[in-house]
Design a protein around this motif. Sequence first.
Motif, short mmCIF file in Angstrom:
data_model
loop_
_atom_site.label_atom_id
_atom_site.label_comp_id
_atom_site.label_asym_id
_atom_site.label_seq_id
_atom_site.Cartn_x
_atom_site.Cartn_y
_atom_site.Cartn_z
N HIS A 21 0.66 -1.14 -0.09
CA HIS A 21 0.08 -0.05 -0.08
C HIS A 21 0.82 1.29 0.10
O HIS A 21 1.93 1.36 0.69
CB HIS A 21 -1.15 0.13 1.19
CG HIS A 21 -2.10 0.90 1.06
ND1 HIS A 21 -1.73 2.25 1.18
CD2 HIS A 21 -3.42 0.72 0.96
CE1 HIS A 21 -3.09 2.93 1.20
NE2 HIS A 21 -3.89 2.07 0.86
N PRO A 22 0.46 2.06 -1.03
CA PRO A 22 1.74 3.57 -1.05
C PRO A 22 1.61 4.27 0.07
O PRO A 22 2.63 4.95 0.47
CB PRO A 22 1.02 4.21 -2.18
CG PRO A 22 -0.60 3.76 -2.48
CD PRO A 22 -0.39 2.12 -1.98
N ASN A 23 0.64 4.25 0.92
CA ASN A 23 0.31 5.16 1.99
C ASN A 23 0.40 4.21 3.51
O ASN A 23 -0.76 4.11 4.14
CB ASN A 23 -0.82 6.00 2.18
CG ASN A 23 -0.91 6.82 1.10
OD1 ASN A 23 -0.04 7.52 0.90
ND2 ASN A 23 -1.89 7.07 0.25
N SER A 24 1.16 3.26 3.58
CA SER A 24 1.41 2.31 4.45
C SER A 24 1.67 2.97 5.96
O SER A 24 2.26 3.87 6.22
CB SER A 24 2.54 1.34 4.21
OG SER A 24 3.62 2.08 4.27
N ASP A 25 0.95 2.21 6.91
CA ASP A 25 0.99 2.85 8.39
C ASP A 25 1.67 1.44 9.24
O ASP A 25 1.80 1.73 10.36
CB ASP A 25 0.02 3.47 9.03
CG ASP A 25 -1.25 2.73 8.81
OD1 ASP A 25 -1.03 1.58 8.25
OD2 ASP A 25 -2.22 3.42 9.19
N VAL A 26 1.66 0.29 8.62
CA VAL A 26 1.93 -0.88 9.35
C VAL A 26 3.22 -1.68 8.45
O VAL A 26 3.17 -1.67 7.35
CB VAL A 26 0.98 -1.92 9.46
CG1 VAL A 26 1.55 -3.12 10.26
CG2 VAL A 26 -0.25 -1.15 10.40
N ALA A 65 -3.09 -0.43 7.99
CA ALA A 65 -3.82 -0.96 9.04
C ALA A 65 -5.25 -0.85 8.74
O ALA A 65 -6.10 -2.05 9.31
CB ALA A 65 -3.64 -0.09 10.38
N LYS A 66 -5.84 -0.12 7.94
CA LYS A 66 -7.33 -0.16 7.75
C LYS A 66 -7.67 -1.41 7.05
O LYS A 66 -8.86 -1.97 7.41
CB LYS A 66 -7.61 1.33 7.06
CG LYS A 66 -9.15 1.31 6.90
CD LYS A 66 -9.48 2.67 6.11
CE LYS A 66 -11.00 2.87 5.75
NZ LYS A 66 -11.30 4.15 5.29
N SER A 94 1.90 4.63 13.62
CA SER A 94 2.58 3.53 12.76
C SER A 94 3.11 2.44 13.84
O SER A 94 3.24 2.74 14.85
CB SER A 94 3.68 3.78 11.72
OG SER A 94 4.69 4.39 12.71
N VAL A 95 3.42 1.10 13.12
CA VAL A 95 3.72 0.06 14.21
C VAL A 95 4.58 -1.07 13.16
O VAL A 95 4.09 -1.21 11.99
CB VAL A 95 2.69 -0.63 14.82
CG1 VAL A 95 1.67 -1.34 13.96
CG2 VAL A 95 3.21 -1.27 16.09
N GLU A 96 5.48 -1.89 13.87
CA GLU A 96 5.78 -3.17 13.35
C GLU A 96 5.35 -4.28 13.89
O GLU A 96 5.13 -4.47 15.08
CB GLU A 96 7.46 -3.06 13.49
CG GLU A 96 8.15 -2.10 12.46
CD GLU A 96 9.74 -2.05 12.59
OE1 GLU A 96 10.14 -3.09 13.46
OE2 GLU A 96 10.28 -1.66 11.78
N LEU A 97 4.86 -5.02 12.98
CA LEU A 97 4.49 -6.56 13.50
C LEU A 97 5.41 -7.63 12.82
O LEU A 97 6.10 -7.54 11.86
CB LEU A 97 2.90 -6.69 13.03
CG LEU A 97 1.95 -5.57 13.46
CD1 LEU A 97 0.66 -6.22 12.74
CD2 LEU A 97 1.73 -5.55 14.79
N THR A 98 5.44 -8.61 13.71
CA THR A 98 6.48 -9.45 13.33
C THR A 98 5.69 -11.04 13.26
O THR A 98 5.02 -11.42 13.99
CB THR A 98 7.62 -9.82 14.23
OG1 THR A 98 8.43 -8.60 14.35
CG2 THR A 98 8.55 -10.81 13.87
N THR A 99 5.88 -11.88 12.03
CA THR A 99 5.54 -13.03 11.97
C THR A 99 6.62 -13.96 11.35
O THR A 99 7.72 -13.57 11.23
CB THR A 99 4.41 -13.04 11.16
OG1 THR A 99 3.78 -14.34 10.99
CG2 THR A 99 4.80 -12.78 9.57
#
Length: 349
Positions: A21-26, A65-66, A94-99
């Motif tokens: 996504h060009p406007n990423s927040d995650v 995120a949305k 914004s945030v970082e998630l790990t998998t």
Amino acid sequence: MELAGMELDNGPATRRPLIIHPNSDVTIILKNPNAPFAPLLANADTASTSAAPGASDEVRFLVSAKDLKYCSPFFRNALDNNWKEAVEYRKNGSVELTTEGWDLETFGLLMRLFHWKRTYGAEDPLLILRPSLPHTDTQIEPMAKLVVLADYYQCLALIKSFYAVEPEKVVTVDLDADGPEQRIQKMYLFVAWAFNWPTYFRAFSWNIMHTANGPITALGLPLPAEIIDELNRGRKLTLRRMTAYLKKHYNSYRERLPCEDTWCQSTRLGLLTLFMQRNHLLPSTADFRGVSVYSLKEAALSMKSFRRKSHVCARNRPNLTPKQIFLQDDFPDLVQGLEIAQFERRDVE
């Protein structure tokens, strides 16, 4: 399976972020991508990942995120509750998630499916994304990977919308006991369960019960324990019936040999004894390890008789070899495939 619009950097240690996504927040950090998927038990301890030894392999996906929350209750919980990731997101925007461990292309495809509305606007996503989706008949492993991923992120309904209709013809696989084909059969069974395909579920549950040469496991696939238990029950029930029938003849030959001719007696008993020993039935173990319904029947039907042409049985009874025993009218029926309706399903969101 290619991901249109995504350029994958195959370098093992560092990769460019993949912008979904060009406007990423995650930012989702996928560590150890392409880990072994549904490995056979014999190779589970020695299977290696695709990363080079010692390499810190990870891929970053820039997402919104949305759209994550719209498609996945998993991400909705992660970003809206009181977890530290949700607190950080509300604080910083914004945030970082790990998998970890997911197949790289499959994870990328799921992220694109999450974002198809923003990515393609008013265009029909089926027309654009359909070429990227795995096919039931030729790509069952990529398909199973996608379904496992969707099951984990609680978005099976999204994937099911692309596979709403069960294929009319069941795919044919070789009945290779506990080899690669057994693994493929379990993938088909899992996909059939996830998509509620009764014909596929019945066919592949039958195949698995009749080709497994040991206890049946899920190979890490999220199949309900009730299904695995029923597969093992059906396999053992069939083998117990077959073994009891063979032992009935075996004991009869030992106690009341139907012919006074020594050669006839020894051949009749010897063939059956040899057959049962070779197929792990003398003695047999509780879980019938090393024998499958399919291999037992094939071994019996391929066994030749050594009857002398000049010999006529004194009591005018047929010289029953293992092959002829299996062809008797009263030979026990084989267990049928499982019906998907007999298992309670959870609602697919």
